[in-house]
Write a protein that holds these residues in place. Structure first.
Motif, PDB file in Angstrom:
ATOM      1  N   HIS A 241      -6.350 -11.338   3.306  1.00  0.00           N
ATOM      2  CA  HIS A 241      -5.948  -9.941   3.480  1.00  0.00           C
ATOM      3  C   HIS A 241      -7.176  -9.165   3.926  1.00  0.00           C
ATOM      4  CE1 HIS A 241      -3.748  -6.227   2.854  1.00  0.00           C
ATOM      5  NE2 HIS A 241      -4.862  -5.740   2.305  1.00  0.00           N
TER       6      HIS A 241
ATOM      7  N   SER B 236      -8.492  -5.230   5.666  1.00  0.00           N
ATOM      8  CA  SER B 236      -8.130  -3.864   6.010  1.00  0.00           C
ATOM      9  C   SER B 236      -9.358  -3.185   6.589  1.00  0.00           C
ATOM     10  CB  SER B 236      -7.610  -3.101   4.787  1.00  0.00           C
ATOM     11  OG  SER B 236      -8.590  -3.057   3.778  1.00  0.00           O
TER      12      SER B 236
ATOM     13  N   GLU C  97      -3.790  -2.756   8.081  1.00  0.00           N
ATOM     14  CA  GLU C  97      -3.751  -3.808   7.062  1.00  0.00           C
ATOM     15  C   GLU C  97      -3.362  -5.104   7.769  1.00  0.00           C
ATOM     16  OE1 GLU C  97      -4.346  -3.467   3.724  1.00  0.00           O
ATOM     17  OE2 GLU C  97      -4.836  -1.339   4.064  1.00  0.00           O
TER      18      GLU C  97
ATOM     19  N   GLU D 160      -2.646  -9.148   7.269  1.00  0.00           N
ATOM     20  CA  GLU D 160      -2.313 -10.228   6.334  1.00  0.00           C
ATOM     21  C   GLU D 160      -2.181 -11.497   7.173  1.00  0.00           C
ATOM     22  OE1 GLU D 160      -1.666 -11.549   2.508  1.00  0.00           O
ATOM     23  OE2 GLU D 160      -1.780  -9.428   2.989  1.00  0.00           O
TER      24      GLU D 160
END
Length: 178
Positions: A24, A26, A47, A49
């Motif tokens: 993950h 950001s 974001e 993923e």
């Protein structure tokens, strides 16, 4: 200096136990991602993923980016700010010859089918998201569910031919054939 959320470390998947790894990330988008009328603007928080699946001398990166887009409705010219998720699936190679096939011909060069490289145990998925956004985001975005109708922008004159059943003058000579 802020880190690029589109650069993903794949060392754990590439040199690990052969199991997929989820990452993950950001941060701010380092560039504009999308077509002219609606896109993730440069500097917009995103974001990312990603699931990195080892493939021996390469990896498969299945990733999604979620961000607020900025654009303009092509009908009423209002600002649009929907939040969207864009998904990619991209293979990266650690060494030449990862994918073996027929020798590359001159017409294949620059076709966009090149396998991207793993550099210093990282992959850069930014261009894959730019490409996918260009294919999936609307070229002519509109208000959803529809425009309010209380806009200060006048309807275009003589374009649709719907006002008073007027025929567009460019097509007027075709009426004699009906």
């Amino acid at each position: 200096m802020a880190t690029n959320p589109f650069i993903i470390n794949v060392a754990d998947a590439l040199h690990g136990d052969g199991m997929p790894v989820t990452v993950h990330r950001s941060g701010e988008s380092p560039s504009r991602v999308g077509p002219e009328m609606i896109a993730i603007p440069k500097g917009q928080p995103v974001e990312v993923e990603a699931t990195i699946t080892p493939l021996g001398a390469g990896v498969l990166v299945d990733a999604s980016v979620t961000a607020q887009l900025e654009g303009q409705c092509v009908r009423c010219l209002k600002t649009l700010t929907p939040t969207r998720t864009i998904t990619i699936s991209q293979v990266f190679e650690a060494e030449d010859g990862f994918i073996v096939g027929d020798a590359e011909t001159d017409e294949d060069k620059g076709s966009g089918d090149e396998i991207r490289r793993i550099e210093n145990d990282t992959v850069d998925v930014e261009q894959a998201f730019v490409d996918e956004a260009g294919l999936t985001l609307p070229f002519n975005p509109v208000c959803e569910p529809e425009c309010d109708g209380d806009t200060d922008v006048p309807a275009p004159d003589g374009v649709s031919g719907e006002e008073n059943n007027l025929v567009d003058p460019r097509w007027a000579d075709l009426e004699k054939f009906l």
